[in-house]
Design a protein around this motif. Structure first.
Motif, PDB file in Angstrom:
ATOM      1  N   LEU A  38       0.970  -1.333  -0.004  1.00  0.00           N
ATOM      2  CA  LEU A  38       0.084   0.007   0.058  1.00  0.00           C
ATOM      3  C   LEU A  38       0.952   1.138  -0.188  1.00  0.00           C
ATOM      4  O   LEU A  38       2.134   1.407   0.556  1.00  0.00           O
ATOM      5  CB  LEU A  38      -0.772   0.030   1.216  1.00  0.00           C
ATOM      6  CG  LEU A  38      -1.980  -0.841   1.298  1.00  0.00           C
ATOM      7  CD1 LEU A  38      -2.763  -0.861   2.711  1.00  0.00           C
ATOM      8  CD2 LEU A  38      -2.917  -0.887   0.281  1.00  0.00           C
ATOM      9  N   ASP A  39       0.251   2.250  -0.643  1.00  0.00           N
ATOM     10  CA  ASP A  39       1.079   3.507  -0.308  1.00  0.00           C
ATOM     11  C   ASP A  39      -0.092   4.758  -0.308  1.00  0.00           C
ATOM     12  O   ASP A  39      -0.054   5.111   0.989  1.00  0.00           O
ATOM     13  CB  ASP A  39       1.866   3.910  -1.763  1.00  0.00           C
ATOM     14  CG  ASP A  39       2.870   5.057  -1.564  1.00  0.00           C
ATOM     15  OD1 ASP A  39       2.683   5.528  -0.696  1.00  0.00           O
ATOM     16  OD2 ASP A  39       3.306   5.466  -2.506  1.00  0.00           O
ATOM     17  N   CYS A  40      -0.578   4.992  -1.064  1.00  0.00           N
ATOM     18  CA  CYS A  40      -1.500   6.297  -1.014  1.00  0.00           C
ATOM     19  C   CYS A  40      -2.847   5.991  -0.160  1.00  0.00           C
ATOM     20  O   CYS A  40      -3.343   6.780   0.479  1.00  0.00           O
ATOM     21  CB  CYS A  40      -1.714   6.922  -2.225  1.00  0.00           C
ATOM     22  SG  CYS A  40      -3.112   5.737  -3.157  1.00  0.00           S
ATOM     23  N   ARG A  41      -3.104   4.657  -0.437  1.00  0.00           N
ATOM     24  CA  ARG A  41      -4.453   4.177   0.205  1.00  0.00           C
ATOM     25  C   ARG A  41      -5.909   4.996  -0.129  1.00  0.00           C
ATOM     26  O   ARG A  41      -6.866   4.999   0.654  1.00  0.00           O
ATOM     27  CB  ARG A  41      -4.513   4.373   1.813  1.00  0.00           C
ATOM     28  CG  ARG A  41      -3.448   3.535   2.339  1.00  0.00           C
ATOM     29  CD  ARG A  41      -3.208   3.680   4.081  1.00  0.00           C
ATOM     30  NE  ARG A  41      -1.989   2.813   4.418  1.00  0.00           N
ATOM     31  CZ  ARG A  41      -1.805   2.228   5.456  1.00  0.00           C
ATOM     32  NH1 ARG A  41      -2.824   2.057   6.233  1.00  0.00           N
ATOM     33  NH2 ARG A  41      -0.687   1.688   6.003  1.00  0.00           N
ATOM     34  N   ASP A  42      -5.511   5.551  -1.284  1.00  0.00           N
ATOM     35  CA  ASP A  42      -6.664   6.576  -1.798  1.00  0.00           C
ATOM     36  C   ASP A  42      -6.976   6.427  -3.063  1.00  0.00           C
ATOM     37  O   ASP A  42      -7.510   7.109  -3.852  1.00  0.00           O
ATOM     38  CB  ASP A  42      -5.801   7.991  -1.570  1.00  0.00           C
ATOM     39  CG  ASP A  42      -7.111   9.011  -1.513  1.00  0.00           C
ATOM     40  OD1 ASP A  42      -8.405   8.422  -1.313  1.00  0.00           O
ATOM     41  OD2 ASP A  42      -6.906  10.101  -1.706  1.00  0.00           O
ATOM     42  N   GLY A  43      -6.653   5.261  -3.786  1.00  0.00           N
ATOM     43  CA  GLY A  43      -6.945   4.823  -5.165  1.00  0.00           C
ATOM     44  C   GLY A  43      -6.148   5.936  -6.195  1.00  0.00           C
ATOM     45  O   GLY A  43      -6.566   6.018  -7.223  1.00  0.00           O
ATOM     46  N   ALA A  44      -4.931   6.350  -5.776  1.00  0.00           N
ATOM     47  CA  ALA A  44      -4.417   7.380  -6.602  1.00  0.00           C
ATOM     48  C   ALA A  44      -2.894   6.946  -7.385  1.00  0.00           C
ATOM     49  O   ALA A  44      -2.687   7.222  -8.359  1.00  0.00           O
ATOM     50  CB  ALA A  44      -3.933   8.796  -5.778  1.00  0.00           C
ATOM     51  N   CYS A  45      -2.263   5.751  -6.433  1.00  0.00           N
ATOM     52  CA  CYS A  45      -1.122   5.393  -6.870  1.00  0.00           C
ATOM     53  C   CYS A  45      -0.912   4.345  -7.575  1.00  0.00           C
ATOM     54  O   CYS A  45       0.056   4.011  -8.590  1.00  0.00           O
ATOM     55  CB  CYS A  45      -0.152   5.469  -5.550  1.00  0.00           C
ATOM     56  SG  CYS A  45      -0.333   3.910  -4.784  1.00  0.00           S
ATOM     57  N   GLY A  46      -1.829   2.986  -7.599  1.00  0.00           N
ATOM     58  CA  GLY A  46      -1.847   1.940  -7.910  1.00  0.00           C
ATOM     59  C   GLY A  46      -0.871   0.908  -7.371  1.00  0.00           C
ATOM     60  O   GLY A  46      -0.722  -0.104  -7.771  1.00  0.00           O
ATOM     61  N   THR A  47      -0.222   1.254  -6.409  1.00  0.00           N
ATOM     62  CA  THR A  47       0.566   0.161  -5.730  1.00  0.00           C
ATOM     63  C   THR A  47       0.180  -1.080  -5.287  1.00  0.00           C
ATOM     64  O   THR A  47       0.601  -2.064  -5.167  1.00  0.00           O
ATOM     65  CB  THR A  47       1.303   0.869  -4.425  1.00  0.00           C
ATOM     66  OG1 THR A  47       1.961   2.208  -4.647  1.00  0.00           O
ATOM     67  CG2 THR A  47       2.394   0.086  -3.598  1.00  0.00           C
ATOM     68  N   CYS A  48      -1.109  -0.921  -4.988  1.00  0.00           N
ATOM     69  CA  CYS A  48      -1.673  -2.038  -4.329  1.00  0.00           C
ATOM     70  C   CYS A  48      -2.434  -3.012  -5.471  1.00  0.00           C
ATOM     71  O   CYS A  48      -3.163  -3.839  -5.186  1.00  0.00           O
ATOM     72  CB  CYS A  48      -2.977  -1.710  -3.139  1.00  0.00           C
ATOM     73  SG  CYS A  48      -4.281  -0.557  -3.879  1.00  0.00           S
ATOM     74  N   LYS A  49      -2.429  -2.485  -6.706  1.00  0.00           N
ATOM     75  CA  LYS A  49      -3.086  -3.018  -7.894  1.00  0.00           C
ATOM     76  C   LYS A  49      -3.013  -4.767  -7.761  1.00  0.00           C
ATOM     77  O   LYS A  49      -1.961  -5.152  -7.748  1.00  0.00           O
ATOM     78  CB  LYS A  49      -2.633  -2.442  -9.046  1.00  0.00           C
ATOM     79  CG  LYS A  49      -3.250  -3.099 -10.311  1.00  0.00           C
ATOM     80  CD  LYS A  49      -3.414  -2.296 -11.584  1.00  0.00           C
ATOM     81  CE  LYS A  49      -1.980  -1.416 -11.610  1.00  0.00           C
ATOM     82  NZ  LYS A  49      -1.727  -0.530 -12.668  1.00  0.00           N
ATOM     83  N   CYS A  77      -7.616  -4.805  -9.574  1.00  0.00           N
ATOM     84  CA  CYS A  77      -8.712  -4.157  -8.537  1.00  0.00           C
ATOM     85  C   CYS A  77      -7.726  -3.312  -7.889  1.00  0.00           C
ATOM     86  O   CYS A  77      -6.655  -3.681  -7.971  1.00  0.00           O
ATOM     87  CB  CYS A  77      -9.643  -4.678  -7.932  1.00  0.00           C
ATOM     88  SG  CYS A  77      -9.226  -6.071  -6.861  1.00  0.00           S
ATOM     89  N   LEU A  78      -8.216  -2.435  -6.851  1.00  0.00           N
ATOM     90  CA  LEU A  78      -7.423  -1.676  -6.022  1.00  0.00           C
ATOM     91  C   LEU A  78      -7.727  -2.174  -4.452  1.00  0.00           C
ATOM     92  O   LEU A  78      -8.927  -1.329  -4.223  1.00  0.00           O
ATOM     93  CB  LEU A  78      -7.310  -0.290  -6.151  1.00  0.00           C
ATOM     94  CG  LEU A  78      -6.908   0.181  -7.482  1.00  0.00           C
ATOM     95  CD1 LEU A  78      -7.062   1.844  -7.594  1.00  0.00           C
ATOM     96  CD2 LEU A  78      -5.262  -0.101  -7.779  1.00  0.00           C
ATOM     97  N   PRO A  79      -7.104  -2.785  -3.993  1.00  0.00           N
ATOM     98  CA  PRO A  79      -7.516  -3.279  -2.491  1.00  0.00           C
ATOM     99  C   PRO A  79      -7.760  -2.346  -1.556  1.00  0.00           C
ATOM    100  O   PRO A  79      -8.570  -2.427  -0.713  1.00  0.00           O
ATOM    101  CB  PRO A  79      -6.447  -4.446  -1.885  1.00  0.00           C
ATOM    102  CG  PRO A  79      -6.095  -5.128  -3.395  1.00  0.00           C
ATOM    103  CD  PRO A  79      -5.925  -3.882  -4.248  1.00  0.00           C
TER     104      PRO A  79
HETATM  105 FE1  FES Z   1      -2.493   3.651  -3.908  1.00  0.00          FE
HETATM  106 FE2  FES Z   1      -4.103   1.614  -3.502  1.00  0.00          FE
HETATM  107  S1  FES Z   1      -2.470   2.100  -2.133  1.00  0.00           S
HETATM  108  S2  FES Z   1      -4.006   2.901  -5.245  1.00  0.00           S
END
Ligand code: FES
Length: 343
Positions: A38-49, A77-79
């Motif tokens: 996880l990074d942004c936890r906001d649906g912005a970075c794509g790290t959790c894809k 999806c983005l968890p």
């Molecule tokens: Fe950034 Fe999910 S943590 S999109």
């Protein structure tokens, strides 16, 4: 109310978390002390894809840079945004260690030993804290051979909802588990195993399926059939079961029983030994054609020894009808599976 979310890590380890419909998979994972990327936890970075392989969900809010429409259509999806509408199976893009988790360890009591023939033994366990053990039909665990420091990998032949768990073992000369099961094992013995593991598991059936088993590679397919008996598929399923000699044939009666209760399930078996009494002699490839593969509109699930997997792969290539999905798992006697076959 909550749903079960299977988190499959890149190293084959699977952990399950309970996730409510009003929370995200990321929140549920953290509650379970599993640090998915996880990074942004906001649906912005794509790290959790992550790829969702089964189940339905609310994808939440996110921007195109994090997840494109095309990726969403492919099942990504983005968890950090996803809330489940059903049980889910997610492929998490990290190792379990990176997520600060790992395989779970279970203790169990040997409840039954069934000697099918000179070549095949089945053992059944009562697992301590059975409610803590979840697995996907088709997955395996590493079982420590009692009295040794060795472990062997075995796929569940039982379904995830069955109270007892069972495994099929091919008896091999000088095999650690073979020696234990044929010489020392007693009902009541204590055993330990770790898992569940593996990417060879039943996905949502959205088209016809062809299940191919070689020898004790039947075990994970039995687990899948048990799941189908509970959740009947909407498409046809054909199982081809190949063995070397007649004595290797097991569970034909079980397959008959499943064919009675699973709509659209058919099965056949073949024996390589030319002296066999079986109706079909030869290898499974001899009973596969463009029709059994639905001209490619099929998902194939194959579990067998390496030579069989390669033979089937070559046969499919020669037919020129590549299935939509080809999930396979190779096994070898006396092996601990530490790597996972890609689908
Ligand atoms: Fe950034 Fe999910 S943590 S999109």
């Amino acid at each position: 109310m909550s749903f079960q979310v299977a988190l499959n890590f890149e190293d084959g380890i699977t952990r399950f978390v309970e996730c409510r419909p009003d929370e995200t998979v990321a929140e549920a994972s953290y509650r379970a002390r599993i640090n998915i990327p996880l990074d942004c936890r906001d649906g912005a970075c794509g790290t959790c894809k992550s790829l969702c392989e089964s189940g339905t969900y609310d994808g939440g809010d996110y921007i195109d840079e994090a997840l494109t429409d095309e990726e969403a259509e492919q099942g990504y999806c983005l968890p950090c945004q996803v809330s489940p509408h059903s049980d889910l199976v997610l492929r998490i893009p990290s190792s379990s260690a990176a997520a600060k988790t790992g395989p779970a360890v279970f203790a169990a009591t040997l409840a039954d030993i069934r000697r099918h023939s000179a070549s095949t033994v089945e053992f059944t366990l009562d697992v301590d804290n059975r409610e803590r053990l979840d697995f996907l039909p088709g997955q395996y665990v590493n079982v420590v051979v009692p009295g040794t420091d060795q472990a062997r990998s075995y796929s569940f032949s039982s379904g995830p909802a069955q109270r007892q768990v069972s495994f099929l073992v091919r008896i091999v000369e000088n095999g650690a588990m073979s020696a234990y099961l044929t010489e020392r094992a007693r009902v009541g013995d204590r055993l330990e195993f770790t898992g569940p593991m593996g990417s060879f598991y039943l996905r949502a059936l959205t088209r016809p399926a062809l299940l191919l088993a070689g020898g004790t590679g039947l075990a994970p397919l039995l687990s899948m059939l048990e799941r189908m008996a509970q959740q009947p598929p909407e498409h046809s399923v054909h199982l081809l079961y190949g063995v070397t000699t007649d004595q290797d044939l097991v569970h034909l009666d079980t397959l008959e029983d499943y064919a009675d209760v699973i709509p659209g399930l058919t099965f056949d078996h073949c024996v390589a030994d030319p002296m066999s009494n079986a109706r079909n002699k030869g290898f499974v490839t001899g009973f596969m054609n463009a029709g059994t593969l639905h001209d490619g509109d099929a998902d194939v699930y194959l579990c067998g020894p390496p030579a069989m997997v390669e033979a089937v792969r070559a046969h499919i290539a020669s037919l020129g009808v590549a299935p939509v999905n080809f999930h396979h798992e190779k096994f070898a006697p006396a092996a601990v599976r530490t790597t996972v076959e890609a689908a």
